[in-house]
Design a protein around this motif. Structure first.
Motif, PDB file in Angstrom:
ATOM      1  N   VAL A   1      14.377  54.199 -15.429  1.00 14.77           N
ATOM      2  CA  VAL A   1      14.151  55.465 -16.130  1.00 14.77           C
ATOM      3  C   VAL A   1      13.548  55.209 -17.510  1.00 14.77           C
ATOM      4  O   VAL A   1      12.588  55.863 -17.915  1.00 14.77           O
ATOM      5  N   ALA A   2      14.115  54.232 -18.237  1.00 14.43           N
ATOM      6  CA  ALA A   2      13.613  53.931 -19.583  1.00 14.43           C
ATOM      7  C   ALA A   2      12.151  53.509 -19.543  1.00 14.43           C
ATOM      8  O   ALA A   2      11.348  53.923 -20.378  1.00 14.43           O
ATOM      9  N   ARG A   3      11.791  52.684 -18.554  1.00 18.11           N
ATOM     10  CA  ARG A   3      10.395  52.249 -18.446  1.00 18.11           C
ATOM     11  C   ARG A   3       9.482  53.420 -18.111  1.00 18.11           C
ATOM     12  O   ARG A   3       8.341  53.491 -18.594  1.00 18.11           O
ATOM     13  N   GLY A   4       9.980  54.346 -17.303  1.00 16.91           N
ATOM     14  CA  GLY A   4       9.181  55.523 -16.997  1.00 16.91           C
ATOM     15  C   GLY A   4       8.936  56.390 -18.214  1.00 16.91           C
ATOM     16  O   GLY A   4       7.889  57.026 -18.348  1.00 16.91           O
ATOM     17  N   MET A   5       9.902  56.404 -19.125  1.00 18.75           N
ATOM     18  CA  MET A   5       9.768  57.197 -20.345  1.00 18.75           C
ATOM     19  C   MET A   5       8.935  56.487 -21.405  1.00 18.75           C
ATOM     20  O   MET A   5       8.215  57.126 -22.173  1.00 18.75           O
ATOM     21  N   SER A   6       9.050  55.157 -21.463  1.00 19.24           N
ATOM     22  CA  SER A   6       8.324  54.371 -22.469  1.00 19.24           C
ATOM     23  C   SER A   6       8.012  53.004 -21.868  1.00 19.24           C
ATOM     24  O   SER A   6       8.848  52.098 -21.918  1.00 19.24           O
ATOM     25  N   PRO A   7       6.837  52.831 -21.277  1.00 19.63           N
ATOM     26  CA  PRO A   7       6.529  51.598 -20.533  1.00 19.63           C
ATOM     27  C   PRO A   7       6.718  50.310 -21.316  1.00 19.63           C
ATOM     28  O   PRO A   7       7.053  49.274 -20.738  1.00 19.63           O
ATOM     29  N   ASN A   8       6.534  50.332 -22.633  1.00 17.54           N
ATOM     30  CA  ASN A   8       6.646  49.104 -23.417  1.00 17.54           C
ATOM     31  C   ASN A   8       8.054  48.526 -23.431  1.00 17.54           C
ATOM     32  O   ASN A   8       8.237  47.348 -23.777  1.00 17.54           O
ATOM     33  N   VAL A   9       9.056  49.328 -23.046  1.00 13.17           N
ATOM     34  CA  VAL A   9      10.422  48.811 -23.020  1.00 13.17           C
ATOM     35  C   VAL A   9      10.543  47.636 -22.054  1.00 13.17           C
ATOM     36  O   VAL A   9      11.396  46.755 -22.212  1.00 13.17           O
ATOM     37  N   ASP A  10       9.663  47.596 -21.077  1.00 14.67           N
ATOM     38  CA  ASP A  10       9.709  46.550 -20.057  1.00 14.67           C
ATOM     39  C   ASP A  10       9.594  45.154 -20.663  1.00 14.67           C
ATOM     40  O   ASP A  10      10.163  44.191 -20.143  1.00 14.67           O
ATOM     41  N   ASP A  11       8.875  45.033 -21.775  1.00 13.74           N
ATOM     42  CA  ASP A  11       8.677  43.727 -22.410  1.00 13.74           C
ATOM     43  C   ASP A  11       9.987  43.118 -22.904  1.00 13.74           C
ATOM     44  O   ASP A  11      10.083  41.893 -23.081  1.00 13.74           O
ATOM     45  N   TYR A  12      10.991  43.951 -23.133  1.00 14.92           N
ATOM     46  CA  TYR A  12      12.236  43.498 -23.745  1.00 14.92           C
ATOM     47  C   TYR A  12      13.371  43.312 -22.739  1.00 14.92           C
ATOM     48  O   TYR A  12      14.464  42.884 -23.110  1.00 14.92           O
ATOM     49  N   LEU A  13      13.119  43.629 -21.475  1.00 16.05           N
ATOM     50  CA  LEU A  13      14.164  43.599 -20.450  1.00 16.05           C
ATOM     51  C   LEU A  13      14.228  42.239 -19.769  1.00 16.05           C
ATOM     52  O   LEU A  13      13.251  41.778 -19.197  1.00 16.05           O
ATOM     53  N   VAL A  14      15.399  41.616 -19.817  1.00 19.31           N
ATOM     54  CA  VAL A  14      15.651  40.388 -19.068  1.00 19.31           C
ATOM     55  C   VAL A  14      16.605  40.760 -17.933  1.00 19.31           C
ATOM     56  O   VAL A  14      17.780  41.047 -18.172  1.00 19.31           O
ATOM     57  N   HIS A  15      16.093  40.775 -16.714  1.00 22.02           N
ATOM     58  CA  HIS A  15      16.933  41.105 -15.551  1.00 22.02           C
ATOM     59  C   HIS A  15      17.725  39.861 -15.178  1.00 22.02           C
ATOM     60  O   HIS A  15      17.178  38.876 -14.684  1.00 22.02           O
TER      61      HIS A  15
END
Length: 373
Positions: A297-311
């Protein structure tokens, strides 16, 4: 066999919640020159190219997060790492879509607050501060024992559990916005530059499954997978009820509208926490399927958040595997962990510490000493 409740839910489709809100600014971290520099730092003449495999990719991601403007990147610094577990109940649990009674949410929260959960021990081992956020537990929650291993309690309750998504949107538009904003506020009040995000809440996996289905177009049966703790009849009933919920909210297609109609208070708060943490250039450790749904959901709202996510890990849940595929994310671990509450994120933490050590082995720097017990 479709029940009268399910027919009613599918025949009376409400308009979408139509939720909008202001989002924090998140900077992208892409830097090809830094990636090239790090590859040189980690390469050895006597080893094959990319000898460290995905460790190199993790190193590049962490370094990109921590580089600062013209000063660039010097070394990795992990300051006051925090683990936060968001807790909430789901109204759809009344439909029997989970394998645990709703009381299990409060039992898990109490174990965390009293220092009795796996998470407490791992947090102490790795030096993480531990906070439990009451996002919407169905009963009143009080602080735990005052001991070094107990989690701290933050009261951010939006309501006593969400509504039953089969009968109405899980949240009103105002509640969804309040929950996301509350998640942002939680992060603003926490120190450090590393945030491990986990959750607890009965039926949270059901909510994550319908969000995955709606936002990624994954067939619901695949998003749900096979739950070995439910017999065939219960699995069929769960699929039918959640399909009816998706049908009822068929017009809720944007990330925020889907979150309000199909999500949970804890998922909404994790979404806000990830957005705020990314805007502050914190490393975000994502734990499990429900936290992964918040990341979606967060990535859908603001795609740049993906750069900070470590799964941090791939759980046993089939939906989590599909979610990671759709997010094009490679998890650090694949151990079939079923526990939530940031257990997987904390278990993966030593990998980030290893990267920190490897990146310290450059001219002018020394490898940190290891303190033996």
């Amino acid at each position: 066999m479709t029940t009268a409740t399910e027919r009613s839910a599918s025949q009376h489709t409400p308009p979408p919640v139509a939720v909008t809100m202001a989002l924090p600014e998140i900077e992208p971290t892409g830097d090809a020159q830094l990636d090239h520099t790090l590859a040189g730092m980690l390469s050895k003449p006597y080893q094959p190219r990319r000898a460290l495999g995905r460790i190199e990719s993790l190193a590049s991601q962490l370094a990109r997060i921590q580089q600062q403007g013209e000063t660039g990147f010097g070394s990795l610094s992990f300051q006051f790492p925090q683990a936060v577990v968001f807790a909430s109940d789901h109204g759809v649990a009344d439909e029997g879509v989970a394998d645990l009674p709703q009381s299990a949410t409060l039992e898990t929260v109490r174990a965390l607050l009293d220092g009795e959960a796996h998470t407490n021990r791992l947090a102490v081992q790795h030096g993480f501060g531990l906070t439990v956020v009451d996002a919407g537990v169905a009963t009143h929650v009080t602080p735990g024992q005052d001991s070094p291993v107990s989690a701290q309690l933050m009261q951010r309750k939006i309501g006593y559990g969400t509504r039953n998504m089969l009968l109405s949107p899980a949240m009103s538009g105002a509640q969804a916005v309040s929950a996301v904003n509350a998640g942002m506020d939680v992060v603003k009040h926490l120190p450090g530059n590393v945030l491990a995000i986990g959750s607890t809440g009965v039926a949270g996996h059901a909510s994550a499954s319908v969000l995955l289905s709606r936002l990624c177009g994954v067939p619901l049966v695949d998003a749900l997978g096979q739950d070995g703790d439910l017999d065939e009849t219960k699995q069929q009933s769960r699929s039918e009820k959640l399909f009816a919920a998706l049908t009822r909210h068929r017009k809720a297609t944007s990330p925020m509208d889907a979150l309000a109609s199909l999500g949970g208070f804890e998922i909404a708060m994790m979404t806000g926490a990830m957005l705020q943490a990314a805007s502050e250039r914190r490393i975000i450790l994502v734990d499990g399927f429900v936290a992964g749904a918040a990341a979606l959901v967060a990535r859908g709202m603001s795609p740049n958040v993906d750069d900070y996510l470590v799964h941090t890990h791939r759980s046993h849940h089939a939906g989590h595997r599909l979610l990671l595929i759709h997010m094009q994310a490679q998890p650090l671990l694949d151990l079939d962990i079923r526990a939530g509450e940031a257990v997987g994120a904390l278990t993966a933490w030593p990998l980030l510490q290893s990267v920190q050590t490897l990146l310290s082995e450059v001219p002018g720097q020394t490898i940190p000493e290891v303190q033996l017990p």
